[in-house]
Design a protein around this motif. Structure first.
Motif, PDB file in Angstrom:
ATOM      1  N   TYR A  10       0.924  -1.344  -0.119  1.00 54.04           N
ATOM      2  CA  TYR A  10       0.094   0.111  -0.147  1.00 54.04           C
ATOM      3  C   TYR A  10       0.885   1.226   0.007  1.00 54.04           C
ATOM      4  O   TYR A  10       1.815   1.382   0.769  1.00 54.04           O
ATOM      5  CB  TYR A  10      -0.951   0.133   1.138  1.00 54.04           C
ATOM      6  N   LYS A  14       0.031   7.279  -3.342  1.00 45.57           N
ATOM      7  CA  LYS A  14      -1.098   7.363  -4.421  1.00 45.57           C
ATOM      8  C   LYS A  14      -2.360   7.861  -4.258  1.00 45.57           C
ATOM      9  O   LYS A  14      -2.906   8.289  -5.090  1.00 45.57           O
ATOM     10  CB  LYS A  14      -1.250   5.874  -4.749  1.00 45.57           C
ATOM     11  N   TYR A  15      -2.743   8.235  -3.065  1.00 47.05           N
ATOM     12  CA  TYR A  15      -4.111   8.651  -2.677  1.00 47.05           C
ATOM     13  C   TYR A  15      -3.885  10.164  -1.980  1.00 47.05           C
ATOM     14  O   TYR A  15      -3.424  10.469  -1.166  1.00 47.05           O
ATOM     15  CB  TYR A  15      -4.856   7.832  -1.849  1.00 47.05           C
ATOM     16  N   ARG A  16      -5.038  11.114  -2.573  1.00 50.50           N
ATOM     17  CA  ARG A  16      -5.071  12.390  -1.894  1.00 50.50           C
ATOM     18  C   ARG A  16      -6.026  12.446  -0.946  1.00 50.50           C
ATOM     19  O   ARG A  16      -7.183  11.811  -0.853  1.00 50.50           O
ATOM     20  CB  ARG A  16      -5.787  13.230  -2.885  1.00 50.50           C
ATOM     21  N   THR A  17      -5.565  12.952   0.339  1.00 52.56           N
ATOM     22  CA  THR A  17      -6.260  12.904   1.413  1.00 52.56           C
ATOM     23  C   THR A  17      -7.044  14.406   1.764  1.00 52.56           C
ATOM     24  O   THR A  17      -6.623  15.314   1.002  1.00 52.56           O
ATOM     25  CB  THR A  17      -5.635  12.394   2.752  1.00 52.56           C
TER      26      THR A  17
END
Length: 258
Positions: A10, A14-17
């Motif tokens: 993970y 890669k992910y916008r919070t």
């Protein structure tokens, strides 16, 4: 695959919070004008709002400064959104220990000029005496009660007009499909006093028309006549007194659904 193995793959980058996570609280009450002799009270649904202070707690210019808004604020990482709602309500208005319920999540892009802010909305409807100790503090410069029909004409902060409209729909359902109205009535009440409470959220003819509602109240299983007791406080002619019994409301409706 174990969680430990999965976590190795993970990549949080890669992910916008979101830029923030908040709670907002819509607190309603029903206020009654002093009734004239022999007339039922005139009641209005009110909501408690704060005026956002011009500067924050560190003296910096505040976002949406000077606008009326729902009480609320950012959720700390050590608390839930519900716990944050309880804390923020007390910190900004001094109101504590009232029953809150969650009713919605607001995440429309652009809803907050500070960035991607997601808000959880909570509501309460309580007698006015539970709000008597309200006092503006923290990020609030004022706190006040407003009739709901006036609030929706104000220039409110953020998307709070949309949240309030949704909250009013929840309150309407609460008052019309449960026995929540009892909190705003004397223990022994007339049909017109109950009618006045319900008219704060509906103009349906089954409630608004006196004769229709007077007949309807006699058929409701969770309300009973008090034998041999009448009053003239809402009419020159002695009027029957009623009370709520212990029967649970099962989608108890004061009017037939269309």
């Amino acid at each position: 695959m174990s969680n430990e193995q999965a976590l190795k793959q993970y990549d949080i980058k890669k992910y916008r919070t979101p830029d923030g996570y908040t709670s907002d609280i819509a607190v309603f009450t029903i206020l009654s004008d002093r009734p004239e002799a022999f007339k039922p009270p005139a009641m209005k649904l009110n909501i408690m709002l704060i005026k956002r202070s011009m500067t924050d707690s560190e003296g910096r210019p505040n976002i949406e400064a000077g606008k009326w808004a729902l009480p609320g604020g950012f959720v700390n990482e050590t608390e839930s959104a519900f716990q944050s709602a309880q804390r923020e309500l007390k910190e900004e208005t001094g109101v504590d220990r009232i029953h809150l319920e969650h009713f919605g999540v607001y995440d429309t892009p652009g809803r907050d000029p500070r960035g991607w802010i997601i808000s959880n909305a909570h509501y309460a409807i309580v007698p006015e005496h539970r709000l008597a100790g309200r006092v503006a503090q923290d990020d609030a410069s004022e706190v006040a009660l407003f009739p709901v029909d006036e609030v929706l004409g104000l220039d409110l902060a953020f998307d709070h007009e949309a949240i309030i409209r949704d909250a009013v729909a929840v309150i309407r359902k609460k008052l019309l499909e449960t026995t929540a109205a009892k909190a705003f009535l004397p223990e022994e009440f007339t049909y017109s006093e109950l009618q006045a409470v319900l008219l704060t959220v509906t103009d349906d003819s089954a409630v608004a028309l006196d004769a229709a509602f007077a007949r309807k109240i006699k058929s409701l299983p969770f309300i009973e006549e008090i034998e041999g007791k009448k009053t003239t406080r809402t009419s020159k002619k002695p009027t029957q007194l009623y009370r709520f019994n212990d029967m649970e409301a099962n989608n108890s409706i004061y009017y037939a659904k269309k």
